[in-house]
Structures are given as structure tokens and as C-alpha cells.
Design a protein around this motif. Sequence first.
Motif, short mmCIF file in Angstrom:
data_model
loop_
_atom_site.label_atom_id
_atom_site.label_comp_id
_atom_site.label_asym_id
_atom_site.label_seq_id
_atom_site.Cartn_x
_atom_site.Cartn_y
_atom_site.Cartn_z
N HIS A 2 14.45 9.53 4.92
CA HIS A 2 13.39 9.69 3.94
C HIS A 2 13.74 10.92 3.11
CE1 HIS A 2 11.44 7.50 7.28
NE2 HIS A 2 10.75 6.91 6.34
N PRO A 3 14.36 10.76 1.95
CA PRO A 3 14.75 11.94 1.16
C PRO A 3 13.53 12.72 0.69
CG PRO A 3 15.08 9.90 -0.10
CD PRO A 3 14.72 9.50 1.30
N GLU A 4 13.69 14.04 0.65
CA GLU A 4 12.63 14.92 0.19
C GLU A 4 12.99 15.45 -1.19
OE1 GLU A 4 11.55 17.87 3.39
OE2 GLU A 4 13.42 17.13 4.25
N THR A 5 12.01 15.60 -2.07
CA THR A 5 12.34 16.11 -3.40
C THR A 5 12.93 17.52 -3.32
OG1 THR A 5 10.12 17.02 -3.81
CG2 THR A 5 10.53 14.76 -4.53
N TYR B 8 9.59 -1.08 -4.81
CA TYR B 8 9.36 -2.27 -3.98
C TYR B 8 9.91 -3.49 -4.68
CZ TYR B 8 5.90 0.88 -1.88
OH TYR B 8 5.29 1.95 -1.27
N ALA C 266 0.86 -1.19 0.00
CA ALA C 266 0.00 0.00 0.00
C ALA C 266 0.89 1.23 0.00
CB ALA C 266 -0.92 0.01 1.22
N ASP C 267 0.94 1.90 -1.15
CA ASP C 267 1.73 3.13 -1.27
C ASP C 267 0.73 4.28 -1.18
OD1 ASP C 267 2.96 5.42 -2.83
OD2 ASP C 267 4.65 4.04 -2.76
N THR D 131 3.19 -4.29 3.27
CA THR D 131 4.17 -3.21 3.29
C THR D 131 3.41 -1.91 3.04
OG1 THR D 131 5.89 -4.66 2.43
CG2 THR D 131 6.27 -2.29 2.25
N HIS E 251 9.61 11.62 -6.98
CA HIS E 251 9.84 10.72 -5.85
C HIS E 251 9.48 9.33 -6.34
CE1 HIS E 251 9.46 8.64 -2.05
NE2 HIS E 251 9.90 9.68 -1.40
N MET F 145 3.13 19.97 -7.40
CA MET F 145 4.35 20.75 -7.20
C MET F 145 4.97 20.97 -8.57
SD MET F 145 6.71 17.82 -5.37
CE MET F 145 7.23 16.33 -6.25
N VAL G 283 3.71 2.24 2.94
CA VAL G 283 4.59 3.42 2.93
C VAL G 283 3.75 4.68 2.70
CG1 VAL G 283 6.58 4.56 1.91
CG2 VAL G 283 6.52 2.06 2.05
N LYS H 86 -0.49 8.39 -0.26
CA LYS H 86 -0.09 9.78 -0.32
C LYS H 86 -1.16 10.59 0.40
CE LYS H 86 1.36 7.58 -4.25
NZ LYS H 86 0.89 6.22 -4.64
N MET I 152 7.90 16.42 -1.86
CA MET I 152 7.25 15.13 -1.66
C MET I 152 8.20 14.27 -0.88
SD MET I 152 4.44 13.54 -2.89
CE MET I 152 3.82 11.89 -2.55
N LYS I 153 7.71 13.57 0.12
CA LYS I 153 8.59 12.66 0.84
C LYS I 153 7.80 11.53 1.47
CE LYS I 153 8.58 14.91 5.36
NZ LYS I 153 9.38 15.32 6.52
N ALA I 154 8.44 10.38 1.59
CA ALA I 154 7.87 9.30 2.38
C ALA I 154 8.17 9.56 3.85
CB ALA I 154 8.48 7.97 1.95
N TYR I 155 7.43 8.90 4.71
CA TYR I 155 7.76 8.96 6.14
C TYR I 155 7.27 7.65 6.76
CZ TYR I 155 2.83 10.28 6.90
OH TYR I 155 1.46 10.31 6.92
N GLY I 156 7.84 7.34 7.90
CA GLY I 156 7.40 6.12 8.58
C GLY I 156 7.54 4.86 7.73
N ALA I 157 8.52 4.85 6.84
CA ALA I 157 8.65 3.68 5.95
C ALA I 157 8.93 2.41 6.74
CB ALA I 157 9.74 3.92 4.92
N SER I 158 9.53 2.58 7.91
CA SER I 158 9.86 1.38 8.69
C SER I 158 8.78 0.98 9.68
CB SER I 158 11.19 1.59 9.42
OG SER I 158 12.22 1.77 8.47
N HIS J 194 3.22 8.81 2.37
CA HIS J 194 3.98 9.95 1.83
C HIS J 194 3.27 11.25 2.15
CE1 HIS J 194 5.15 6.51 -0.68
NE2 HIS J 194 6.24 7.16 -1.03
N PRO K 256 11.23 -2.70 5.80
CA PRO K 256 10.27 -2.53 6.89
C PRO K 256 9.98 -3.85 7.60
CG PRO K 256 9.45 -1.52 4.85
CD PRO K 256 10.64 -2.35 4.49
#
Lengths: 344, 344, 344, 344
Positions: C279-282, C247, B175-176, B230, C243, C238, B232, B178, B201-207, B234, C298
Motif C-alpha cells: 500500500h504505497p504512501e504519498t 477500480y 466503497a472507497d 469491493t 493518492h 495535507m 478499500v 477514508k 495518505m495511504k490505503a490499507y487492507g485493500a485485500s 484509507h 481483493p
Amino acid sequence: MIKVGIVGGTGYTGVELLRLLARHPEVEVDAITSRSEAGLGVAELYPNLRGHYDELRFSEPDPERLARCDAVFFATPHGVAHALAGDLLERGTRVIDLSADFRLRDAGVWADWYGQPHGAPGLLEEAVYGLPEVSRDQIRQARLIAVPGCYPTAVQLGFLPLLEAGLIDADHLIADCKSGVTGAGRGAKVPSLLAEASESMKAYGASGHRHLPEIRQGLGDAAGGEVGLTFVPHLTPMIRGIHATLYGRLTGEPGDLQRLFEDRFANEPFVDVMPAGSHPETRSVKGANLCRIAVHRPGNSDTVVVLAVIDNLVKGASGQAIHALNLMFGFDETAGLDAPAMMP
Amino acid sequence: MIKVGIVGGTGYTGVELLRLLARHPEVEVDAITSRSEAGLGVAELYPNLRGHYDELRFSEPDPERLARCDAVFFATPHGVAHALAGDLLERGTRVIDLSADFRLRDAGVWADWYGQPHGAPGLLEEAVYGLPEVSRDQIRQARLIAVPGCYPTAVQLGFLPLLEAGLIDADHLIADCKSGVTGAGRGAKVPSLLAEASESMKAYGASGHRHLPEIRQGLGDAAGGEVGLTFVPHLTPMIRGIHATLYGRLTGEPGDLQRLFEDRFANEPFVDVMPAGSHPETRSVKGANLCRIAVHRPGNSDTVVVLAVIDNLVKGASGQAIHALNLMFGFDETAGLDAPAMMP
Amino acid sequence: MIKVGIVGGTGYTGVELLRLLARHPEVEVDAITSRSEAGLGVAELYPNLRGHYDELRFSEPDPERLARCDAVFFATPHGVAHALAGDLLERGTRVIDLSADFRLRDAGVWADWYGQPHGAPGLLEEAVYGLPEVSRDQIRQARLIAVPGCYPTAVQLGFLPLLEAGLIDADHLIADCKSGVTGAGRGAKVPSLLAEASESMKAYGASGHRHLPEIRQGLGDAAGGEVGLTFVPHLTPMIRGIHATLYGRLTGEPGDLQRLFEDRFANEPFVDVMPAGSHPETRSVKGANLCRIAVHRPGNSDTVVVLAVIDNLVKGASGQAIHALNLMFGFDETAGLDAPAMMP
Amino acid sequence: MIKVGIVGGTGYTGVELLRLLARHPEVEVDAITSRSEAGLGVAELYPNLRGHYDELRFSEPDPERLARCDAVFFATPHGVAHALAGDLLERGTRVIDLSADFRLRDAGVWADWYGQPHGAPGLLEEAVYGLPEVSRDQIRQARLIAVPGCYPTAVQLGFLPLLEAGLIDADHLIADCKSGVTGAGRGAKVPSLLAEASESMKAYGASGHRHLPEIRQGLGDAAGGEVGLTFVPHLTPMIRGIHATLYGRLTGEPGDLQRLFEDRFANEPFVDVMPAGSHPETRSVKGANLCRIAVHRPGNSDTVVVLAVIDNLVKGASGQAIHALNLMFGFDETAGLDAPAMMP
């Protein structure tokens, strides 16, 4: 329950009419026309409407069908209502025109600003300028309404109390206005791309914008004579909203300005005078048929500053058009227009 | 007409409850509590509400007053409903909790993810997970509702048809997701500033994110066993909206996927399966209690892709809470929830 | 000092080439062509360039003039480089093509995806795919470079270490990608308007996007065979940035993934492997020729998640093109590409 | 090569100094202080700087270390430079203060607006207001520079030609200014959240803003006496940029206004007078040390309108500070400031 038609329904004011009318207890949308999208379901173009209007499709403009409506909205470029309004009126259908076609009383001024002859000068006499806070009674009796432009709505509501009371120098009015991009319509133009208009601010039309004569006409009525106005619109990186910042020079001691504004709009359902010291935000009227206003006198100087915000698509267009409809047909003034703004 | 209270009304789900309830024909908001803003009028904090709720002020939480309500919404951080729900239920007031307090059936798992012991394990048995598309009948009978989280709503609705039909490998779900920034709440945090979150744009809490065990629990129910997921999330530069892009591997020939989704949600007023080939936009549900879904099978491969969008503050929170209320009190399911989304 | 030309300079990759080359110590822009804007000064179209290139005007494409350049960039729609590249190469001018014309080795596959025959199949053999992290040495020797697409750059850099090491199942790769709107170019299209694309998120091309065969070709090279890839791009509100969230399913115990990525890119000036857990940001690469990458596993499950961000106009287009130029002409690799990203 | 220090480097003007100085050929950043982030690498806070300044960490302010620098920038809240500047100057280190501490010549006025006594009135006499277009020669000789505020820079540059030439009524100046949110700094405040400030426009400080006395002082110098100014700032939903729209009433026939502006700024590397009829966009200066200006006289009336745009973090802060440094140390004025703006 009345039947209405919408001519030119593919633009932003068209879809906004549909969004608002979906909850209007007295109105059924019978026809919506578009030459370019004829045959398409409205929810195919505007997926927010899926589940509403499921049977409604864009159709070629058909004068017979429109004439069977009780009222027809024009959400068209200028010139279209000129061509069609007369016939509809003759057949007894009332016309509410969101375009600029009937806003100026003087056909010659119209021709100057729009670069073509006025197409229906004979209708100008009966057309009523649809700003309810100024001409509610005439709107009630009208057959043909010219819905005010978005900038003109905000600027007039902000200046009216001061001009009617004769408190400011009418020769030197300044209106610095900021608009979201829907003010430019749904046309595919490079400057309206997100990549161009986002993260930027710019003025446009500083040397003359088509809303200028309309604002001048309305302010002149309030002032009882010609006014001098400098009007600078700005393109702002947001979807909806107009923020008008108005500057006038006081001609003497003005008394209680806050009270003046509160009294002027005391019985207006769609004008909200904010508490003294407020700074209204455009988001506080997003989606709602409201003008929120605050009045300031910085440093107790001779300059008064009025801040007025509207949603350009609602109080600046489709909501104000429905307000006129409600008045014309004797409905509750707030029918279909009573939902709070969406924030955040 | 029933009376409701709102505990913790200063956040985004609180104001959204007020916005939606302003048009609910059967509900009156009797009390809204906030320790930090007690005494303040709700419209002073949320100017979009000026003209609505003009008498309503934030008050200190008063158990007596809340207990006189027919139902109480909790729009609070986790832990608060643990402390107050039991007493309200004993006095006959129904509880609709928008926080995470009663979403997980297992108090131990809750404690692991929230870093503190569960505060009301005795209530877990009667708490009903408020996803109407899964447990409509239990919601009708419930006294205590755990309103699903925003991500869990979108992800579950998207995967349910596939898992219930046993068509995909439940051990390897992806599940990706946003989300707009209101998902992070109204707290003043640097990463939520416009200057930080806009144009990025960024992911967070990926782990590992707190919504993971909730989603797993719901998907496990549908799959009839544990699932491997899984997830992730964003952070997306917009105010509202969740877009869930879901990937599952087919275990065999699935038949007509479009038909499967349409049948599964045929009678659901708040799930809209889009036509085959669609790409739902979050803006098409902005402000509305809707999940729009599309299903794709790119290149006819063994991977199915589901696109599901909601407004995180409506179908992902306050709207879904009102839906539960409507079910619990026998109102029309769509009462207060029938306005189209706002677009543009 | 070498002379370069730019064909088709009115789009976003064109102006970005000019922005970056303005500071390149070894390059002078001698010609920039545009049929539609011939005669216009570049700074009239792009006011950010006022004070730079004050003598440079868009001109009609003139093969003689272009052939006097040491290198010519094509920043054109597909098909244009097909028509012009061969002649330039014959006259000794090197060609760096930012379009898709020479990215696919198989002319038949190209024809399938672009709906027209390949216009210069005879040049495919010598064209070098310009991803320096894969083919630096070939780029140094090349006369004709196919600059990789924006999505393909991010997806390939993210998957390469895993595929080259044979750690993941190459039959089931998933690339969920989010792009800013400049990825769609500067064309005036309704879906790219701020009023349409702002405050919304949507997938597009879920059933097949033209970058798919390019990515598959590159990943196949790394994997040593055909790969199975599901690629879903999303339009993000944006201006700049991609990004990629990737997987893959591990086929066994992978060892130290962080180390694997750090080692793979240890000597790469334009790939930055972030610390574990990042978590890299654009926005951290806005305006810079960089790909920042983080790798996650994860819950210690068998699914590995790679997060890769680039600026689509720089590392995804014009910056990578200049990197190729630097390699081809023996300049310092970072010439013109050494400024930090702009943040906030 | 000189050594510089930065005090208070965690805010937006701090990171912008680092971004610009990364490419300055004559400057090395030796120390950057922050009490809250001491020990942290600058690239850990600002990932855009990864690969630059890899050895540089925030440190506790250490007067000894700062005094070993040739120059120290203060990027601090007001009051800090008051406390530290005197000691540094005594030890021979030059001070460039980006805060408001030394902008007002009158310590009493400063105390009125900042609500605390001026902390270093003895330094006021030697402090030079760092607007190079007005006081280039004094800056060259200065030891202590007060870098102008962002609004004051745009407003002064726009009004200067008119006031110096005595063409407008200095008693009734109006400055309607629009700023991106970085103008409010990096503090975590609810009104600066993306969810609050995006998709909205509002004025603030209409009754008095701290930049007012600074602007009045500068305009008064140009006018040769006190001026009357109404200044209304607005919060605009974008990250960077200030758009100043200035209104003045002509006192007679002004002659060629376009020529007046072009002549006034003919030799200024960082002021760009646009062609007649232009509307400068803030994005055209994004990231660049530039003020772009256009002058209009709508309808040939007696009101002149000036449009001036800057990037508030560059020409409105860090870029202008580096310009002062270049002048003080005899470097090329454009050193480190020669990159074009980034657009789109």
C-alpha cells in the motif's frame, strides 16, 4: 428567554456564538447580520448548524430590529461597534462587543495602535472590560462589555495571582504565546493557507502586536502601576487553541505557588488550576469555556513559569462573551457553557 | 435516571461515551472499568473531563457492580463482551456492545475473520444489530445490541436507499472509504504516530478488512440477497471523521435520486441528506451524532456516486450506542445527542 | 549549460521548479517573471531559496529576454501560454507548459471546459503531451510540451497497463483521487485556509472536474477507443501528495497482474511498482519525481484495484516538466531529479 | 570515497543520514546495524529509499565490519556509543555520535541526568563537541565527535553573539522552544500518536529536561562562566522543525544588534541571519542543514528577542553530523548538504 442579535456573524466568533447558544436554555437568536452574505441561511455557510437555526438567515444590519433585542453581540472588525453601540444603548439594548473597540480605556492609545481616531470615546467610561475573574460585579451591572482578546485572556489569568500578590518583578514580564490559526480570523490570506501554515511554526509581531497595550493595561491594574512586558505571539499549525508560557522573576521567597493559584481561582467555574507538575494541553479545552493553568518553578530558581491554555474561540472570545451575558442577565453562570471539551 | 457501566473505558470510544453522557439528562455513569488503569481518576487520563465525573475512577471489572447497572456499554477489544455479556443479561442488565462481538449473525464467518472461535454463539439469536435507521423497532425491544462499526455505518447508510429500491447492480458495489486515525484506536503503534501518519495518505487492507463481512451482511439484507462489494479503506491525516465515497452502477433509469434519499431518511433525526450538488465535509459532523449524505450522478452516466460522512467516534461508535440506549429505555431519541458539530 | 526562463513563477509549481533546478547540473535559470511581484527577489517570497538564486528577481514578462532562453517553462493559469508560446517557438525557444493550455487535442473540448475559446489552436498539432512513460520519443523531438495535470498523471499511469493489455472494461472505470491542498494553488481562498481544510475530508467536483477530459483522452489512447470514466477528487488535509485509487472490472482471467505492471514499467526511472500486497504512501514520494504503484485483486473477484501515489508538485508538475526538458535536450533523464523523497 | 557505517539506523536520524548521504559525492554507506530489524532491506522500512541503497540491509552490529569503515555514525539511544566507541577509535575508525553520550564534559553531571554511570569517561577528554560555528578547527582534528542535541543547537546559535559580546545578563536567560514530534523519536508512545499530538500544543519537561545541562555548558563557554537558564520545550503539531524564542536582558546599550549577528555568522555556510524585522519560519529550513536567525528588540526596551529555527533532524542532528564528517575528512563543507529546503 431573551432575544439576542449578532452583528457580523460570518466569522469564526460568529459561528461559535451560534454553536454555543444552540444549547443555551435562556437565549433565542433573533437576528444575525452580514452585509456580504445577506439572504443566505446560516447553515448554508456553516453546515455544522444544519438542523439548528433552520429559519435563521443573515440579514442586512437593521438598527430597528437589533434594538428590539435584549442584547447584541458584535463579532466584527474594529470600528463597527464604535458606530453602532451608542444608539443601541440609548434604546435599552445591552451590547457585548467581541472586537477591540472598547478594550482600551485611553482613546489616544487606541488610536495609536489602530491607526484611526477612536469612534466613540464618550462610551469608554461606562464600558466594562469583561474578564469575569477580575470584574464580575461590574459585569453584572454593565450595559456595555468589551470582551477581552484571546491572548490577553490567557496572559492575564496566568499572571494575575503573581502580580496581585506582588511576587514578581512587574518591569520584566515575558509572555511567549502560541496560537492556532483561527486567531487570524476567516479572511482569505496567503499566510493562513493550509499549504503555508501547516508543518511550520513562526513568531509574528515580535516588535509590537495590538494585544500588547490591552495586556499591559490589565496587568497594570493587577500590579498597581505600569508594567514592562515582552509579548511574542507565534502562529501554530492547529485550528484552535492558545498556549501562553509566562515568565516572571521572583522578587523574594514566594511561598507556596501552587496554593496561591488554587486559592485565587477557587470559586471560578472557568479556571482550572492543574495539579502541581502538570503541563496543560490546548486540546484539553477544545470547544470549552475554560482556562487551564499550571505553575512551575524550574530548578527552584528565581524564575517562575506559568502555563495557561484556552480555546481562543471560546474562553478567548465567544464563550467569555456568553459568560458576560449570563452575568448581565442573572442566568446561571455556566448556562450554555457546561459541555466538556472534545478530546481527542 | 438510570445507571450505566462502561467496560474498557480507556480507549477513544470510552472517553467519547463519557463526553456525551456528561450532558445526558437521564443517565448516570456508575462504573467504568479498566484493568490497566484501575484506581486512576478518569480526569487524570482525560483532562478534558476535569470538572465532570470528579468522583469517577477506573476500577477492576466487578461483575456484581456491573450487574447493578441498568445497562453496560462494552468499549473493549473483541472477545471481551463474549465472555461477560451472557451473565449480565441473565441478571437483567442490558448490554450495548461497541465491539465486533455480536455484529455478524454467523459464528463461523466471525471465527474466520477474527481468527478464534466465537465465544458466545448462543447469544447471537437475540443480539440486535444497532443501526436505528434499519432496525429501530427491534432495538427498542432488545436486551443486547451490537453497535455497528464505523465504516459499516457510513457505507450502509449511503447504499441503503439504492439497494432497497433495487436501482443498482448489487454484485458490483464499490466503497472507497477514508478514515481519521482514531479509527485505529489508542494503541501505541508506529504507523499511528503523528510523524508517520501526518502529511500522508495511504490505503490499507485493500485485500480484505474485518469490516467487509459486516458491511456485506447489512447490504445483503437491504438487497435481499448476497452482494459483491469491493471495500478499500484509507488512513487520512486527521483525528476524527470518515468519508465514504460509494459507487454503484444503475440498472435502469433511476428517477429522482435526490428525492429517493430525502424520502428514505425523512424522519431520521441523525441522517441529513444535503441539497443536490453538495459535497459534505467530515468536519461538518465533528463531535455530532450525524451522517450527512449527498448523491451525485456525474455526467448523467450509469454510475451513481454517494458521499457519506460521519464522525467515527460518534455516529460511528459512541453516539450511535447512546442512540440505541435512548431507544431501549424510551428516552427522547436525541437525549445527549443534540449539540451541533464543532466547526471550525 | 542551457538557459531557461520561467513565466509566472510565484505559484507553487514555480518555486518547485526553482528548488529542483537549483541542483540541475545543466541548467541556469535566467529569468523568472511575475507581474504582481516584479522587482522582488525570489528568496524574499520563498525564504527556502535564500542562499540560492541570490541574484534572481521576478521581472515583468519581457518577450525579448525570454526568447534568448533555450527553453521557457510556463507555470501560469490557463490562457497565458496560448498568448505567448507561438512567438517563442518562432524565435527558436522551446516551450514547456505546465498549464492546461495544450493538453487537450481538441480545441472545442478545451473551450467547453475552460469557458473561453482556445487561444492557439494552430499549435495543437505540434504540441506533445508530456507523459514520458507514453511518449518518450515524441518528447525528445518536441518543441512544445503540454505537461500533464497532477490527477491525470496518477490516473493514467495506474490504468495504462490494464488498458493497453485490454484486461478491463473500458466503459466503466472509476478513479477515486485524494489530493493535498497545494493542488488548489497558492491563491488566497477561504476553503484552502488551514482552519477550513485541516481536520476534514471532502469530495469536490463530483459532477465534473477539468481534469476529466484530459484523463479520458489519455486513457482512450491506451484503450484504443473512447472510455467511460467516473472521477471523484477529494481534498485531503495535507500539503503535498495525490493518492489515486483506481477500480476496473476484469473482462476475463487476467493472468499475473503484478508481473504485468512490473514489465510495463521495467525501464522507467520514475515509476516504481511496489511488491505485491503493498500500500504505497504519498509521503514515500514527497519531494521526489516518482509514481509508486501497487495492484490488488481483493478476494480474487473480478474487480482490480490499483493504488498510485505521486507528489502533485513534482511528478504531477514541476518534476515531470524537468524530465521533459532532460529528454528534449539530451541530458541524463534523472538530472536534477535524483534525490530521495523526504520521510518522515 | 570513504566508507561509513551507521549504528542504530532504524530511527529518524538514521533514515535522515541515508537520505542526505545518498547525494554525498565522497561517501559510501557500507553497513547499517539494527538488532531488531537485522536482515531487512533499508528500503523495506523506509520506502522513500527505494531505488537508492537497494543492496543495503540492516545487519547485526559486527565490530569487525564497523572497524573497516573510515567513520561510524551512532544514531542510537544513550549508552550504546559508550560501549562501542573506544574499540572503534583504537582500530582507527573515527566516531560521530548523534546521541548524548559525549556531549557533557563532566561524567558526574551526565550520570545525574541520565540516571546511570557514564560508560566511557576516559574518552571525554578527546571528544569534541561538534558545533562547527564554535569549534570548527577542533572538529577538523577530532577522532570522536559529540553531535549537539537539537534544542542545544538552536539555543546556542541564537545566544552566542550576545553572550560572546557580553551584552546580556547571563544569569537570567530564557529559552522557550517549540519542537515537532520527530524530536521524540520513532518510539511507539501514546502521546506521540497523531490522535493525541495533533491539534494541540503543550509544554513538557518544564521542571528540567536533559538538554538543559548541555545548553548550559555551551552557553557557559560563550559567556566565560556559569549561566542561569530557564528552558521550556513545547511539543508542536508538526513533523519536523524547532523554533527557539530566546529572551535576554541587555546590560547596557548594545549597539547595532543586526550587525552583531551578521558579523558573527558572516562566514558560516549553515547559519542565515535574516534581514532586520524578519520572523523565520521552520518550514523555510525543512530538510536543509540551516539555522535561520532573526534578532528583535521590541519597543526598544532592555529585552532582546532572538528567533532561531532549524530542522531538528538536519541541522539538529544528521546534517550537522555530516558537516562534522566533511570537516574531519577535508571534504567541501557543504558536500551532501547543498539542497534547498522544501517549501511548501
